[in-house]
Design a protein around this motif. Structure first.
Motif: not given
Length: 228
Positions: A33-34, A39-40, A54-56, A214-222
């Motif tokens: 994902x890096x 959006x992930x 959290x690290x990523x 289930x826990x859902x996590x998001x990530x945004x690059x850009x």
């Protein structure tokens, strides 16, 4: 190298950015994902260690609870004066959808503008209308709510704000659940955020039992184009 990023074009069309579901929480998957903008979404067991998330750059978005019901455990409920129909005004369904889904994980994501989260649910409902997977609740001659399903899954239960708190949702859901069981599915399942206490109570009252969460996590690059 295995690819852990599954594109989700149904989200991309709403957020105007590449979107993916991450199919593993392994460090190898998180590293992928890096490398690209987008959006992930990542879904994990609530007991899983989240240090690497959290690290990523992943952040918590929501928790989903999965109620299930076996046909023999279903407890039907009837109420006079309500009507179910597959013939409805699609604009009335979309009007209910626009107002009803304000607490979903995309609305809770601080990186996604509310108008885009709204559009994501509206697009989904329009797709379900096109596939004829919606049943409307008619009460006093008006469209009071709708129920969306696909095979053995209950996707959405929405009530117009005008008709909430009148005890209609339980009878409506009961009828629709019966329809799905009649299609030959021995078990039905749905997925509900714990913030949606009203829906949880409806399905539990009909004989559904909570199987897992289930826990859902998001990530945004850009960045997401806010004017999109």
């Amino acid at each position: 190298m295995e690819n852990y990023l599954q594109p989700t074009p149904w989200d991309k069309r709403s957020f105007i950015i590449d979107t993916y579901e991450v199919t593993s929480s392994s460090e190898e998957a998180l590293k992928q994902t890096n490398n690209i903008e987008g959006h992930f979404t990542l879904k994990i067991d609530p007991l899983e260690n989240t240090e690497n998330l959290k690290k990523y750059g992943f952040y918590y978005a929501d928790t989903l609870i999965e109620p299930i019901c076996k046909a023999e455990n279903f407890e039907p409920y009837e109420q006079q004066g309500i009507e179910m129909s597959r013939q409805y005004d699609r604009n009335e369904i979309l009007e209910i959808a626009e107002e009803a889904f304000k607490g979903g994980r995309f609305h809770r994501d601080f990186n996604i503008p509310n108008h885009m989260a709204d559009r994501r649910y509206m697009n989904w409902v329009q797709d379900l209308i096109e596939k004829d997977l919606i049943i409307a609740l008619i009460y006093e001659g008006k469209t009071a709510g709708f129920y969306a399903y696909e095979k053995d899954k209950i996707l959405l239960l929405a009530m117009s704000k005008e008709y909430r708190g009148k005890g209609l949702a339980k009878a409506f859901a009961s009828y629709c659940v019966q329809e799905q069981f009649a299609m030959g599915h021995p078990i039905l399942k749905t997925s509900i955020s714990p913030s949606n206490v009203a829906s949880l109570n409806v399905f539990i009252s009909l004989g559904f039992r909570l199987r897992k969460s289930t826990d859902v996590y998001h990530k945004l690059n850009g960045s997401i184009p806010y004017g999109g």
